[in-house]
Motif scaffolding. Structure first.
Motif, PDB file in Angstrom:
ATOM      1  N   VAL A 156      36.730  24.091  19.999  1.00  0.00           N
ATOM      2  CA  VAL A 156      36.251  22.793  19.515  1.00  0.00           C
ATOM      3  C   VAL A 156      35.109  22.340  20.416  1.00  0.00           C
ATOM      4  CG1 VAL A 156      36.880  20.407  19.010  1.00  0.00           C
ATOM      5  CG2 VAL A 156      38.566  22.239  18.688  1.00  0.00           C
ATOM      6  N   PRO A 157      33.882  22.292  19.939  1.00  0.00           N
ATOM      7  CA  PRO A 157      32.744  21.941  20.805  1.00  0.00           C
ATOM      8  C   PRO A 157      32.875  20.576  21.464  1.00  0.00           C
ATOM      9  CG  PRO A 157      31.975  22.815  18.696  1.00  0.00           C
ATOM     10  CD  PRO A 157      33.452  22.611  18.562  1.00  0.00           C
ATOM     11  N   GLN A 158      33.531  19.639  20.776  1.00  0.00           N
ATOM     12  CA  GLN A 158      33.660  18.289  21.327  1.00  0.00           C
ATOM     13  C   GLN A 158      34.522  18.235  22.587  1.00  0.00           C
ATOM     14  OE1 GLN A 158      33.889  19.161  18.110  1.00  0.00           O
ATOM     15  NE2 GLN A 158      33.611  17.415  16.706  1.00  0.00           N
ATOM     16  N   VAL A 159      35.418  19.190  22.769  1.00  0.00           N
ATOM     17  CA  VAL A 159      36.309  19.165  23.929  1.00  0.00           C
ATOM     18  C   VAL A 159      35.557  19.728  25.132  1.00  0.00           C
ATOM     19  CG1 VAL A 159      38.490  19.925  24.931  1.00  0.00           C
ATOM     20  CG2 VAL A 159      38.358  19.397  22.486  1.00  0.00           C
ATOM     21  N   VAL A 160      35.194  18.841  26.035  1.00  0.00           N
ATOM     22  CA  VAL A 160      34.357  19.232  27.173  1.00  0.00           C
ATOM     23  C   VAL A 160      35.126  19.286  28.492  1.00  0.00           C
ATOM     24  CG1 VAL A 160      32.259  18.360  26.102  1.00  0.00           C
ATOM     25  CG2 VAL A 160      33.609  16.846  27.599  1.00  0.00           C
ATOM     26  N   GLY A 161      36.339  18.719  28.538  1.00  0.00           N
ATOM     27  CA  GLY A 161      37.018  18.663  29.823  1.00  0.00           C
ATOM     28  C   GLY A 161      38.522  18.575  29.719  1.00  0.00           C
ATOM     29  N   VAL A 162      39.161  18.884  30.836  1.00  0.00           N
ATOM     30  CA  VAL A 162      40.612  18.782  30.987  1.00  0.00           C
ATOM     31  C   VAL A 162      40.887  17.942  32.220  1.00  0.00           C
ATOM     32  CG1 VAL A 162      42.774  20.025  31.365  1.00  0.00           C
ATOM     33  CG2 VAL A 162      40.977  21.040  29.927  1.00  0.00           C
ATOM     34  N   LYS A 163      41.692  16.924  32.045  1.00  0.00           N
ATOM     35  CA  LYS A 163      42.082  16.073  33.166  1.00  0.00           C
ATOM     36  C   LYS A 163      43.546  16.324  33.489  1.00  0.00           C
ATOM     37  CE  LYS A 163      41.920  11.314  34.846  1.00  0.00           C
ATOM     38  NZ  LYS A 163      41.651   9.888  34.519  1.00  0.00           N
ATOM     39  N   ASP A 164      43.841  16.502  34.776  1.00  0.00           N
ATOM     40  CA  ASP A 164      45.214  16.819  35.188  1.00  0.00           C
ATOM     41  C   ASP A 164      45.858  15.649  35.900  1.00  0.00           C
ATOM     42  OD1 ASP A 164      47.521  18.576  35.763  1.00  0.00           O
ATOM     43  OD2 ASP A 164      46.888  18.213  37.831  1.00  0.00           O
ATOM     44  N   GLY A 165      47.022  15.251  35.407  1.00  0.00           N
ATOM     45  CA  GLY A 165      47.807  14.220  36.063  1.00  0.00           C
ATOM     46  C   GLY A 165      49.215  14.685  36.366  1.00  0.00           C
ATOM     47  N   LEU A 166      49.428  16.008  36.348  1.00  0.00           N
ATOM     48  CA  LEU A 166      50.753  16.566  36.618  1.00  0.00           C
ATOM     49  C   LEU A 166      50.907  17.019  38.065  1.00  0.00           C
ATOM     50  CD1 LEU A 166      51.382  18.773  33.437  1.00  0.00           C
ATOM     51  CD2 LEU A 166      52.371  16.527  33.952  1.00  0.00           C
ATOM     52  N   GLY A 167      49.857  17.608  38.619  1.00  0.00           N
ATOM     53  CA  GLY A 167      49.931  18.114  39.985  1.00  0.00           C
ATOM     54  C   GLY A 167      50.608  19.461  40.112  1.00  0.00           C
ATOM     55  N   ASN A 168      50.724  20.194  39.012  1.00  0.00           N
ATOM     56  CA  ASN A 168      51.298  21.541  39.035  1.00  0.00           C
ATOM     57  C   ASN A 168      50.184  22.507  39.410  1.00  0.00           C
ATOM     58  OD1 ASN A 168      52.213  24.155  38.406  1.00  0.00           O
ATOM     59  ND2 ASN A 168      53.516  23.414  36.747  1.00  0.00           N
ATOM     60  N   GLY A 188      43.192  13.720  37.793  1.00  0.00           N
ATOM     61  CA  GLY A 188      43.677  12.418  37.347  1.00  0.00           C
ATOM     62  C   GLY A 188      45.004  12.029  37.945  1.00  0.00           C
ATOM     63  N   MET A 189      45.320  12.565  39.113  1.00  0.00           N
ATOM     64  CA  MET A 189      46.560  12.204  39.784  1.00  0.00           C
ATOM     65  C   MET A 189      46.494  10.761  40.281  1.00  0.00           C
ATOM     66  SD  MET A 189      48.725  14.703  39.709  1.00  0.00           S
ATOM     67  CE  MET A 189      49.852  14.418  41.079  1.00  0.00           C
ATOM     68  N   PRO A 190      47.651  10.095  40.396  1.00  0.00           N
ATOM     69  CA  PRO A 190      47.647   8.749  40.962  1.00  0.00           C
ATOM     70  C   PRO A 190      47.023   8.759  42.356  1.00  0.00           C
ATOM     71  CG  PRO A 190      49.771   9.237  39.968  1.00  0.00           C
ATOM     72  CD  PRO A 190      48.990  10.526  39.986  1.00  0.00           C
ATOM     73  N   LEU A 191      46.131   7.803  42.608  1.00  0.00           N
ATOM     74  CA  LEU A 191      45.353   7.759  43.846  1.00  0.00           C
ATOM     75  C   LEU A 191      44.839   9.162  44.160  1.00  0.00           C
ATOM     76  CD1 LEU A 191      44.284   5.763  45.857  1.00  0.00           C
ATOM     77  CD2 LEU A 191      46.280   6.111  47.263  1.00  0.00           C
ATOM     78  N   ALA A 192      43.897   9.605  43.342  1.00  0.00           N
ATOM     79  CA  ALA A 192      43.464  11.008  43.328  1.00  0.00           C
ATOM     80  C   ALA A 192      42.874  11.476  44.649  1.00  0.00           C
ATOM     81  CB  ALA A 192      42.459  11.230  42.205  1.00  0.00           C
ATOM     82  N   GLU A 193      42.420  10.550  45.499  1.00  0.00           N
ATOM     83  CA  GLU A 193      41.919  10.966  46.807  1.00  0.00           C
ATOM     84  C   GLU A 193      42.985  11.721  47.606  1.00  0.00           C
ATOM     85  OE1 GLU A 193      39.198   7.597  45.670  1.00  0.00           O
ATOM     86  OE2 GLU A 193      41.344   7.976  45.517  1.00  0.00           O
ATOM     87  N   VAL A 194      44.259  11.403  47.366  1.00  0.00           N
ATOM     88  CA  VAL A 194      45.337  12.074  48.109  1.00  0.00           C
ATOM     89  C   VAL A 194      45.294  13.580  47.886  1.00  0.00           C
ATOM     90  CG1 VAL A 194      47.846  12.322  48.327  1.00  0.00           C
ATOM     91  CG2 VAL A 194      46.843  10.042  48.091  1.00  0.00           C
ATOM     92  N   THR A 195      45.032  13.992  46.660  1.00  0.00           N
ATOM     93  CA  THR A 195      45.139  15.411  46.303  1.00  0.00           C
ATOM     94  C   THR A 195      43.795  16.121  46.150  1.00  0.00           C
ATOM     95  OG1 THR A 195      45.288  14.729  43.982  1.00  0.00           O
ATOM     96  CG2 THR A 195      47.363  15.157  45.151  1.00  0.00           C
ATOM     97  N   MET A 196      42.692  15.392  46.160  1.00  0.00           N
ATOM     98  CA  MET A 196      41.400  16.016  45.843  1.00  0.00           C
ATOM     99  C   MET A 196      41.050  17.201  46.742  1.00  0.00           C
ATOM    100  SD  MET A 196      39.352  15.875  43.418  1.00  0.00           S
ATOM    101  CE  MET A 196      37.807  16.647  42.952  1.00  0.00           C
ATOM    102  N   PRO A 197      41.357  17.183  48.043  1.00  0.00           N
ATOM    103  CA  PRO A 197      41.043  18.363  48.856  1.00  0.00           C
ATOM    104  C   PRO A 197      41.712  19.645  48.356  1.00  0.00           C
ATOM    105  CG  PRO A 197      41.422  16.498  50.282  1.00  0.00           C
ATOM    106  CD  PRO A 197      41.819  16.057  48.894  1.00  0.00           C
ATOM    107  N   ALA A 198      42.868  19.519  47.699  1.00  0.00           N
ATOM    108  CA  ALA A 198      43.542  20.697  47.158  1.00  0.00           C
ATOM    109  C   ALA A 198      42.960  21.114  45.814  1.00  0.00           C
ATOM    110  CB  ALA A 198      45.036  20.426  47.006  1.00  0.00           C
ATOM    111  N   TYR A 199      42.342  20.182  45.103  1.00  0.00           N
ATOM    112  CA  TYR A 199      41.802  20.465  43.775  1.00  0.00           C
ATOM    113  C   TYR A 199      40.410  21.098  43.819  1.00  0.00           C
ATOM    114  CZ  TYR A 199      45.440  18.148  40.980  1.00  0.00           C
ATOM    115  OH  TYR A 199      46.619  17.836  40.360  1.00  0.00           O
ATOM    116  N   VAL A 200      39.597  20.722  44.786  1.00  0.00           N
ATOM    117  CA  VAL A 200      38.213  21.201  44.843  1.00  0.00           C
ATOM    118  C   VAL A 200      38.120  22.726  44.824  1.00  0.00           C
ATOM    119  CG1 VAL A 200      36.157  21.325  46.314  1.00  0.00           C
ATOM    120  CG2 VAL A 200      37.218  19.119  45.849  1.00  0.00           C
TER     121      VAL A 200
END
Length: 310
Positions: A156-168, A188-200
């Motif tokens: 689907v061309p319109q789908v450009v991204g996936v946001k994660d709020g699970l943390g799996n 998209g985790m709650p207070l995403a700064e907490v987890t961003m170093p692991a996501y990058v």
């Protein structure tokens, strides 16, 4: 409408829904909130989403919020809206978003309904294909996306991204390794700064920042530290700001929203603390703790005179 098929990157602004004491949407305060985020250099505005108490908004309020966001941003950054939950309501609000000039929408899970992966794929696909706007699908709560579901959505061309709020992180690794740059990846985790170093390292290049509603310069300083490998700065902001705020946020359900409003009020942004049920304002002792944290944060990390992009 922006037809660029690419998810926004960087730090994403999620303005709140300011309510008056008699429970009416304060459009002027919303415009101020959005202008503040623009002035602070946030890369996109996501309006009428979870931080804005999306499930509690009337259609008229939703339309007003989208109109305010599109008007204030004036095309400077992309405007995304929140849609989701009830499929019929989602389709209606997707059309509202298109008609009011938004660039895309974040598709929230079908709450209170647990579907098979094929059903989830069809749910996201139906909403994404209902307009020509960009769409970002959000896995959180009762939705965990499989490779087969994203394979269907990749068509689907319109789908450009996936946001994660699970943390799996095992699932995130599988998804990002499978689809790589086909999708933009948003934390998209709650207070995403907490987890961003692991996501990058997995390829996530953007996140929704709750604290950017009141201390955006600290969120940006933190993210620059993450990207540049400045672990000393990252650790300092973790210990002095992010983890203390996260500790308060985790004390009560609903604080992910009401804590933002408290932080804004403490920082002298006149939006009030009015929230809609079942969310409650933060308790007095937590408000006092937040005051202390923010005072110390500003003393330790004063705002610079100019904002430099990452």
């Amino acid at each position: 409408m922006n037809t660029n098929r690419k998810a926004p990157t960087g730090i994403l602004g999620f303005p709140i829904a300011p309510f008056t004491k008699n429970n009416k949407l304060d459009e002027y305060a919303l415009a101020q909130n959005i202008q503040f985020l623009l002035d602070e250099g946030l890369e996109a505005i996501f309006v009428a989403c979870a931080a804005a108490e999306y499930p509690s908004l009337s259609k008229a309020e939703y339309e007003a919020m989208v109109e305010v966001a599109v008007t204030v941003t004036g095309g400077k950054v992309p405007v995304y809206t929140g849609v989701g939950g009830n499929i019929q309501t989602s389709l209606e609000l997707a059309r509202v978003s298109a008609d009011r000039g938004a660039d895309g929408y974040l598709i929230l899970p079908p709450y209170l309904v647990t579907g098979e992966q094929a059903g989830l794929a069809a749910y996201f696909k139906a909403i994404a294909e209902s307009t020509d706007l960009n769409a970002i699908v959000y896995q959180r709560d009762n939705v965990s996306l499989s490779i087969s579901t994203l394979e269907a959505l990749a068509e689907v061309p319109q789908v450009v991204g996936v946001k994660d709020g699970l943390g799996n992180m095992e699932l995130n690794t599988l998804l990002t390794q499978t689809f790589k740059k086909r999708f933009g990846w948003l934390n998209g985790m709650p207070l995403a700064e907490v987890t961003m170093p692991a996501y990058v390292p997995l390829g996530f290049d953007s996140y929704s920042s709750a604290i950017s509603n009141y201390i955006p310069h600290i969120s940006r300083k933190f993210y620059k530290g993450v990207l540049s490998g400045d672990q000393e700065t990252v650790n300092d902001i973790y210990q002095q700001v992010i983890l203390p705020i996260n500790n308060i946020r985790s004390q009560r359900k609903g604080y992910a929203v009401s804590l933002i409003k408290a932080g804004m009020e403490i920082m002298e942004m006149p939006i009030g603390q009015t929230v809609r049920l079942p969310i409650l304002p933060i308790e007095k002792e937590h408000y006092a703790e937040m005051q202390t944290i923010l005072k110390n944060a500003l003393d330790r990390f004063p705002k610079e005179t100019s904002i430099q992009s990452i």
